[in-house]
Design an enzyme around this catalytic site. Structure first.
Site, mmCIF file in Angstrom:
data_model
loop_
_atom_site.group_PDB
_atom_site.id
_atom_site.type_symbol
_atom_site.label_atom_id
_atom_site.label_comp_id
_atom_site.label_asym_id
_atom_site.label_seq_id
_atom_site.Cartn_x
_atom_site.Cartn_y
_atom_site.Cartn_z
ATOM 1 N N ASP A 48 -45.248 41.954 -57.718
ATOM 2 C CA ASP A 48 -44.581 43.167 -57.226
ATOM 3 C C ASP A 48 -43.123 42.838 -56.887
ATOM 4 O O ASP A 48 -42.338 43.734 -56.548
ATOM 5 C CB ASP A 48 -45.341 43.819 -56.059
ATOM 6 C CG ASP A 48 -45.477 42.918 -54.853
ATOM 7 O OD1 ASP A 48 -45.117 41.728 -54.948
ATOM 8 O OD2 ASP A 48 -45.964 43.406 -53.806
ATOM 9 N N SER A 49 -42.743 41.569 -57.047
ATOM 10 C CA SER A 49 -41.326 41.195 -56.981
ATOM 11 C C SER A 49 -40.542 41.911 -58.080
ATOM 12 O O SER A 49 -39.313 41.899 -58.071
ATOM 13 C CB SER A 49 -41.151 39.680 -57.108
ATOM 14 O OG SER A 49 -41.844 39.181 -58.233
ATOM 15 N N ASP A 87 -50.121 42.128 -59.717
ATOM 16 C CA ASP A 87 -50.062 42.268 -58.261
ATOM 17 C C ASP A 87 -50.456 43.673 -57.843
ATOM 18 O O ASP A 87 -49.963 44.652 -58.427
ATOM 19 C CB ASP A 87 -48.614 42.034 -57.799
ATOM 20 C CG ASP A 87 -48.477 40.870 -56.848
ATOM 21 O OD1 ASP A 87 -49.498 40.379 -56.329
ATOM 22 O OD2 ASP A 87 -47.325 40.445 -56.626
ATOM 23 N N LYS A 117 -53.955 40.282 -57.972
ATOM 24 C CA LYS A 117 -53.568 39.484 -56.801
ATOM 25 C C LYS A 117 -53.280 40.436 -55.670
ATOM 26 O O LYS A 117 -52.701 41.511 -55.895
ATOM 27 C CB LYS A 117 -52.326 38.636 -57.105
ATOM 28 C CG LYS A 117 -51.835 37.844 -55.882
ATOM 29 C CD LYS A 117 -50.817 36.792 -56.230
ATOM 30 C CE LYS A 117 -49.384 37.246 -56.275
ATOM 31 N NZ LYS A 117 -48.876 37.906 -55.053
ATOM 32 N N GLU A 119 -52.248 40.575 -51.220
ATOM 33 C CA GLU A 119 -51.755 39.828 -50.066
ATOM 34 C C GLU A 119 -52.655 40.035 -48.846
ATOM 35 O O GLU A 119 -53.170 41.126 -48.639
ATOM 36 C CB GLU A 119 -50.322 40.287 -49.722
ATOM 37 C CG GLU A 119 -49.325 40.004 -50.833
ATOM 38 C CD GLU A 119 -47.907 40.407 -50.471
ATOM 39 O OE1 GLU A 119 -47.644 40.796 -49.304
ATOM 40 O OE2 GLU A 119 -47.040 40.349 -51.367
ATOM 41 N N GLU A 185 -47.562 30.839 -49.742
ATOM 42 C CA GLU A 185 -46.104 31.053 -49.816
ATOM 43 C C GLU A 185 -45.435 30.656 -48.500
ATOM 44 O O GLU A 185 -45.853 31.095 -47.414
ATOM 45 C CB GLU A 185 -45.789 32.522 -50.159
ATOM 46 C CG GLU A 185 -44.281 32.776 -50.213
ATOM 47 C CD GLU A 185 -43.868 34.054 -50.907
ATOM 48 O OE1 GLU A 185 -44.727 34.746 -51.485
ATOM 49 O OE2 GLU A 185 -42.657 34.356 -50.877
HETATM 50 O O1 KIV Z 1 -44.494 39.080 -56.418
HETATM 51 C C1 KIV Z 1 -44.338 37.875 -56.653
HETATM 52 O O2 KIV Z 1 -43.508 37.462 -57.475
HETATM 53 C C2 KIV Z 1 -45.178 36.925 -55.938
HETATM 54 C C3 KIV Z 1 -44.880 35.474 -56.096
HETATM 55 C C4 KIV Z 1 -43.620 35.096 -55.462
HETATM 56 C C5 KIV Z 1 -46.020 34.620 -55.652
HETATM 57 O O3 KIV Z 1 -46.055 37.317 -55.242
#
Ligand code: KIV
Length: 268
Positions: A48-49, A87, A117, A119, A185
């Site tokens: 989600d980055s 994500d 994924k 969090e 992280e």
């Molecule tokens: O969203 C992302 O890029 C991440 C990584 C930094 C692990 O969660």
């Protein structure tokens, strides 16, 4: 290079615990997914980055399920060998177990990714278990969780001092809930080592030192696309920002001066 010679699978990733280091990189589009895949990266994370890196958001919070699916579809087309992880964005798994299952299912079905994924540690264990129960593999993410940026008051190292015990509880909880791997992280190196030795699932570190079972970086950080502040854990292997700027400026100069297109780049 060692690595899985065939398509990377969830069982292969699990089996790397304590063996070969796992490599994970982010990608958000077709061209970079192909490059990352062909170079031999084991896992591609459509993080989600994408919000900060590609969409210009101030943080990951505005990212939607539709945006994640849109980018992941392109990545899946470029990824032939790597395992593709999508994500789950903020508020797509926080309302209820039903909402989490519905969104995880939709994201896998519509994007073509193989893993979700999400969090959060102990407080997410029921959500992780429910998603795993519908046969969607889950990669957990603990320590600095960017979706909690406002609670944390910024992007800070987690699990220091007294907070180490809580982080260890989070790690145990996500493993017990059925996550097949976990991202650590911004965690002190010694704590990440302790967690890695304690768990039977692979840990994938970002700012968590060298003892994790694998490492992940944001691709654009590795490629040196950003100027200004760079977190301590980021290593840029090339400076593509400068190279890209040079290329674009040369194009502008040549068009302005009439040097491009020349005869070689014209049809006859
Ligand atoms: O969203 C992302 O890029 C991440 C990584 C930094 C692990 O969660």
């Amino acid at each position: 290079m060692g690595g899985c010679m065939e398509k990377v699978t969830v069982p292969w990733v699990r089996e790397q615990k304590g063996k070969e280091k796992i490599t994970m990189l982010t990608a958000y589009d077709f061209i970079f997914a192909g490059l990352v895949d062909e170079a031999g990266t084991d896992i591609i994370l459509v993080g989600d980055s994408v919000g900060n890196v590609m969409l210009g958001y101030p943080n990951t919070l505005p990212v939607t399920v539709d945006e994640m699916i849109h980018h992941t579809k392109a990545v899946v087309k470029g990824a032939k060998r790597a395992l593709v992880v999508i994500d789950m964005p903020f508020m797509s798994y926080h309302e209820s177990i039903e909402q989490a299952k519905r969104n995880a299912g939709r994201m896998i079905k519509e994007s073509g990714a193989e893993v979700v994924k999400l969090e959060g540690g102990a407080r997410m264990k029921d959500v992780i278990r429910a998603i795993v129960d519908i046969d969607i593999p889950v990669m957990a993410h603990i320590g600095l969780t960017p979706q909690s940026v406002h609670r944390m008051g910024g992007y800070k190292v987690q699990g220091k001092g007294g907070a180490e015990a809580m982080l260890i509880e989070d790690a145990k909880a996500v493993e017990e809930a059925g996550a097949f791997s976990v991202v650590l992280e911004a965690v002190p190196r010694d704590t990440a080592k302790k967690i890695t030795e304690m768990l039977s699932i692979p840990t994938i570190g970002i700012g968590a030192g060298p003892d994790c079972d694998g490492q992940v970086l944001v691709l654009q950080d590795l490629l040196g696309f950003f100027s200004g502040f760079r977190p301590k854990f980021v290593k840029s292997y090339v400076n593509l920002r400068t190279e890209t700027e040079r290329g674009i400026k040369s194009y502008i100069d040549e068009v302005k001066s009439g040097a491009f297109p020349d005869d070689e780049h014209s049809f006859h």
